[in-house]
Scaffold this motif. Structure first.
Motif, PDB file in Angstrom:
ATOM      1  N   LEU A  17       0.835  -1.203   0.000  1.00  0.00           N
ATOM      2  CA  LEU A  17       0.000   0.000   0.000  1.00  0.00           C
ATOM      3  C   LEU A  17       0.869   1.251   0.000  1.00  0.00           C
ATOM      4  CD1 LEU A  17      -2.995   0.903   0.229  1.00  0.00           C
ATOM      5  CD2 LEU A  17      -2.638   1.015   2.691  1.00  0.00           C
ATOM      6  N   LYS A  18       0.500   2.225  -0.841  1.00  0.00           N
ATOM      7  CA  LYS A  18       1.202   3.513  -0.916  1.00  0.00           C
ATOM      8  C   LYS A  18       0.191   4.644  -0.871  1.00  0.00           C
ATOM      9  CE  LYS A  18       5.139   2.266  -3.784  1.00  0.00           C
ATOM     10  NZ  LYS A  18       5.855   2.616  -5.013  1.00  0.00           N
ATOM     11  N   LEU A  19       0.667   5.814  -0.426  1.00  0.00           N
ATOM     12  CA  LEU A  19      -0.182   7.002  -0.486  1.00  0.00           C
ATOM     13  C   LEU A  19      -0.397   7.382  -1.940  1.00  0.00           C
ATOM     14  CD1 LEU A  19       1.103   9.432   2.290  1.00  0.00           C
ATOM     15  CD2 LEU A  19      -0.993   8.085   2.267  1.00  0.00           C
ATOM     16  N   ARG A  24       5.541  15.312   0.041  1.00  0.00           N
ATOM     17  CA  ARG A  24       5.495  16.769   0.238  1.00  0.00           C
ATOM     18  C   ARG A  24       4.060  17.279   0.463  1.00  0.00           C
ATOM     19  NH1 ARG A  24       8.374  19.851  -3.097  1.00  0.00           N
ATOM     20  NH2 ARG A  24       9.394  18.180  -4.213  1.00  0.00           N
ATOM     21  N   TYR A  25       3.059  16.554  -0.017  1.00  0.00           N
ATOM     22  CA  TYR A  25       1.665  16.968   0.146  1.00  0.00           C
ATOM     23  C   TYR A  25       0.936  16.146   1.202  1.00  0.00           C
ATOM     24  CZ  TYR A  25       2.767  19.144  -4.295  1.00  0.00           C
ATOM     25  OH  TYR A  25       3.364  19.894  -5.292  1.00  0.00           O
ATOM     26  N   PHE A  33       6.675  15.387   6.345  1.00  0.00           N
ATOM     27  CA  PHE A  33       6.788  13.943   6.133  1.00  0.00           C
ATOM     28  C   PHE A  33       8.246  13.678   5.793  1.00  0.00           C
ATOM     29  CE2 PHE A  33       5.772   9.747   4.985  1.00  0.00           C
ATOM     30  CZ  PHE A  33       4.472   9.498   5.399  1.00  0.00           C
ATOM     31  N   PRO A  34       8.925  12.783   6.521  1.00  0.00           N
ATOM     32  CA  PRO A  34      10.359  12.576   6.298  1.00  0.00           C
ATOM     33  C   PRO A  34      10.669  11.916   4.950  1.00  0.00           C
ATOM     34  CG  PRO A  34       9.507  10.957   7.846  1.00  0.00           C
ATOM     35  CD  PRO A  34       8.383  11.917   7.560  1.00  0.00           C
ATOM     36  N   GLY A  35      11.901  12.067   4.540  1.00  0.00           N
ATOM     37  CA  GLY A  35      12.354  11.428   3.307  1.00  0.00           C
ATOM     38  C   GLY A  35      12.258  12.351   2.115  1.00  0.00           C
ATOM     39  N   VAL A  36      12.439  11.778   0.960  1.00  0.00           N
ATOM     40  CA  VAL A  36      12.425  12.517  -0.302  1.00  0.00           C
ATOM     41  C   VAL A  36      11.010  13.057  -0.550  1.00  0.00           C
ATOM     42  CG1 VAL A  36      12.802  12.335  -2.791  1.00  0.00           C
ATOM     43  CG2 VAL A  36      14.262  11.063  -1.210  1.00  0.00           C
ATOM     44  N   TYR A  40       6.381   8.503  -2.969  1.00  0.00           N
ATOM     45  CA  TYR A  40       5.045   8.128  -2.506  1.00  0.00           C
ATOM     46  C   TYR A  40       5.225   7.190  -1.313  1.00  0.00           C
ATOM     47  CZ  TYR A  40       3.204  10.212  -6.700  1.00  0.00           C
ATOM     48  OH  TYR A  40       2.877  11.116  -7.674  1.00  0.00           O
ATOM     49  N   PRO A  41       4.958   7.678  -0.102  1.00  0.00           N
ATOM     50  CA  PRO A  41       5.209   6.874   1.099  1.00  0.00           C
ATOM     51  C   PRO A  41       4.431   5.554   1.108  1.00  0.00           C
ATOM     52  CG  PRO A  41       4.850   9.158   1.676  1.00  0.00           C
ATOM     53  CD  PRO A  41       4.483   9.007   0.235  1.00  0.00           C
ATOM     54  N   ARG A  42       5.107   4.520   1.560  1.00  0.00           N
ATOM     55  CA  ARG A  42       4.514   3.193   1.667  1.00  0.00           C
ATOM     56  C   ARG A  42       3.808   3.048   3.012  1.00  0.00           C
ATOM     57  NH1 ARG A  42       6.850  -0.439  -2.250  1.00  0.00           N
ATOM     58  NH2 ARG A  42       5.966  -2.094  -0.990  1.00  0.00           N
ATOM     59  N   ARG A  43       3.109   1.955   3.154  1.00  0.00           N
ATOM     60  CA  ARG A  43       2.307   1.699   4.352  1.00  0.00           C
ATOM     61  C   ARG A  43       3.100   1.914   5.644  1.00  0.00           C
ATOM     62  NH1 ARG A  43       1.196  -4.212   6.211  1.00  0.00           N
ATOM     63  NH2 ARG A  43       3.365  -3.850   6.685  1.00  0.00           N
ATOM     64  N   ASP A  44       4.248   1.272   5.784  1.00  0.00           N
ATOM     65  CA  ASP A  44       5.004   1.381   7.030  1.00  0.00           C
ATOM     66  C   ASP A  44       5.509   2.795   7.284  1.00  0.00           C
ATOM     67  OD1 ASP A  44       4.502  -1.289   7.503  1.00  0.00           O
ATOM     68  OD2 ASP A  44       6.470  -1.965   6.818  1.00  0.00           O
ATOM     69  N   ASP A  45       5.809   3.545   6.229  1.00  0.00           N
ATOM     70  CA  ASP A  45       6.211   4.944   6.377  1.00  0.00           C
ATOM     71  C   ASP A  45       5.067   5.760   6.973  1.00  0.00           C
ATOM     72  OD1 ASP A  45       8.674   4.405   5.080  1.00  0.00           O
ATOM     73  OD2 ASP A  45       7.742   4.771   3.124  1.00  0.00           O
ATOM     74  N   VAL A  46       3.859   5.510   6.489  1.00  0.00           N
ATOM     75  CA  VAL A  46       2.680   6.239   6.973  1.00  0.00           C
ATOM     76  C   VAL A  46       2.404   5.885   8.433  1.00  0.00           C
ATOM     77  CG1 VAL A  46       0.194   6.579   6.680  1.00  0.00           C
ATOM     78  CG2 VAL A  46       1.689   6.430   4.673  1.00  0.00           C
ATOM     79  N   VAL A  47       2.455   4.616   8.768  1.00  0.00           N
ATOM     80  CA  VAL A  47       2.218   4.180  10.146  1.00  0.00           C
ATOM     81  C   VAL A  47       3.237   4.824  11.083  1.00  0.00           C
ATOM     82  CG1 VAL A  47       2.227   2.198  11.712  1.00  0.00           C
ATOM     83  CG2 VAL A  47       1.087   2.027   9.497  1.00  0.00           C
ATOM     84  N   ASP A  48       4.517   4.773  10.721  1.00  0.00           N
ATOM     85  CA  ASP A  48       5.568   5.383  11.549  1.00  0.00           C
ATOM     86  C   ASP A  48       5.347   6.875  11.707  1.00  0.00           C
ATOM     87  OD1 ASP A  48       6.753   2.892  11.763  1.00  0.00           O
ATOM     88  OD2 ASP A  48       8.313   3.320  10.263  1.00  0.00           O
ATOM     89  N   TYR A  49       4.985   7.536  10.609  1.00  0.00           N
ATOM     90  CA  TYR A  49       4.751   8.980  10.643  1.00  0.00           C
ATOM     91  C   TYR A  49       3.575   9.322  11.573  1.00  0.00           C
ATOM     92  CZ  TYR A  49       3.516  13.690   9.160  1.00  0.00           C
ATOM     93  OH  TYR A  49       3.209  15.028   9.152  1.00  0.00           O
ATOM     94  N   LEU A  50       2.473   8.607  11.450  1.00  0.00           N
ATOM     95  CA  LEU A  50       1.302   8.897  12.282  1.00  0.00           C
ATOM     96  C   LEU A  50       1.582   8.629  13.763  1.00  0.00           C
ATOM     97  CD1 LEU A  50      -1.536   7.512   9.994  1.00  0.00           C
ATOM     98  CD2 LEU A  50      -0.947   9.912  10.427  1.00  0.00           C
ATOM     99  N   ARG A  51       2.330   7.603  14.066  1.00  0.00           N
ATOM    100  CA  ARG A  51       2.698   7.325  15.466  1.00  0.00           C
ATOM    101  C   ARG A  51       3.593   8.423  16.021  1.00  0.00           C
ATOM    102  NH1 ARG A  51       3.754   0.868  14.557  1.00  0.00           N
ATOM    103  NH2 ARG A  51       1.556   0.278  14.581  1.00  0.00           N
ATOM    104  N   ALA A  52       4.582   8.847  15.241  1.00  0.00           N
ATOM    105  CA  ALA A  52       5.478   9.921  15.681  1.00  0.00           C
ATOM    106  C   ALA A  52       4.712  11.233  15.851  1.00  0.00           C
ATOM    107  CB  ALA A  52       6.619  10.099  14.678  1.00  0.00           C
ATOM    108  N   TYR A  53       3.791  11.503  14.945  1.00  0.00           N
ATOM    109  CA  TYR A  53       2.987  12.725  15.041  1.00  0.00           C
ATOM    110  C   TYR A  53       2.148  12.708  16.318  1.00  0.00           C
ATOM    111  CZ  TYR A  53       0.084  16.643  13.519  1.00  0.00           C
ATOM    112  OH  TYR A  53      -0.546  17.853  13.436  1.00  0.00           O
TER     113      TYR A  53
END
Length: 75
Positions: A17-19, A24-25, A33-36, A40-53
């Motif tokens: 799964l990807k955004l 950037r958006y 949102f970290p990284g380039v 297009y952030p993948r599932r685990d990137d989104v989960v990590d981001y939402l937990r950190a937020y």
């Protein structure tokens, strides 16, 4: 269904799964949102981001909780 932790149902979806929009958006207020930016952030990137937020918020997040409609609004 409510999730037991910040990140909602994202952690239970397919690994691939990807955004739909680039990182950037996809940022929430006050935390990029970290990284380039053009990836297009993948599932685990989104989960990590939402937990950190959620950890940065000056609020107590209680899970799982049902979502209720606001008074005077239709559900």
């Amino acid at each position: 269904m409510s999730a037991r932790e910040p990140g909602g149902a994202w952690a239970r979806y397919y690994d691939s799964l990807k955004l739909f929009s680039p990182a950037r958006y996809s940022a929430l207020p006050g935390m990029r949102f970290p990284g380039v930016p053009d990836r297009y952030p993948r599932r685990d990137d989104v989960v990590d981001y939402l937990r950190a937020y959620a950890e940065r918020l000056p609020a107590s997040i209680r899970t799982p909780r049902p979502s209720l409609p606001l008074p005077g609004r239709r559900a």
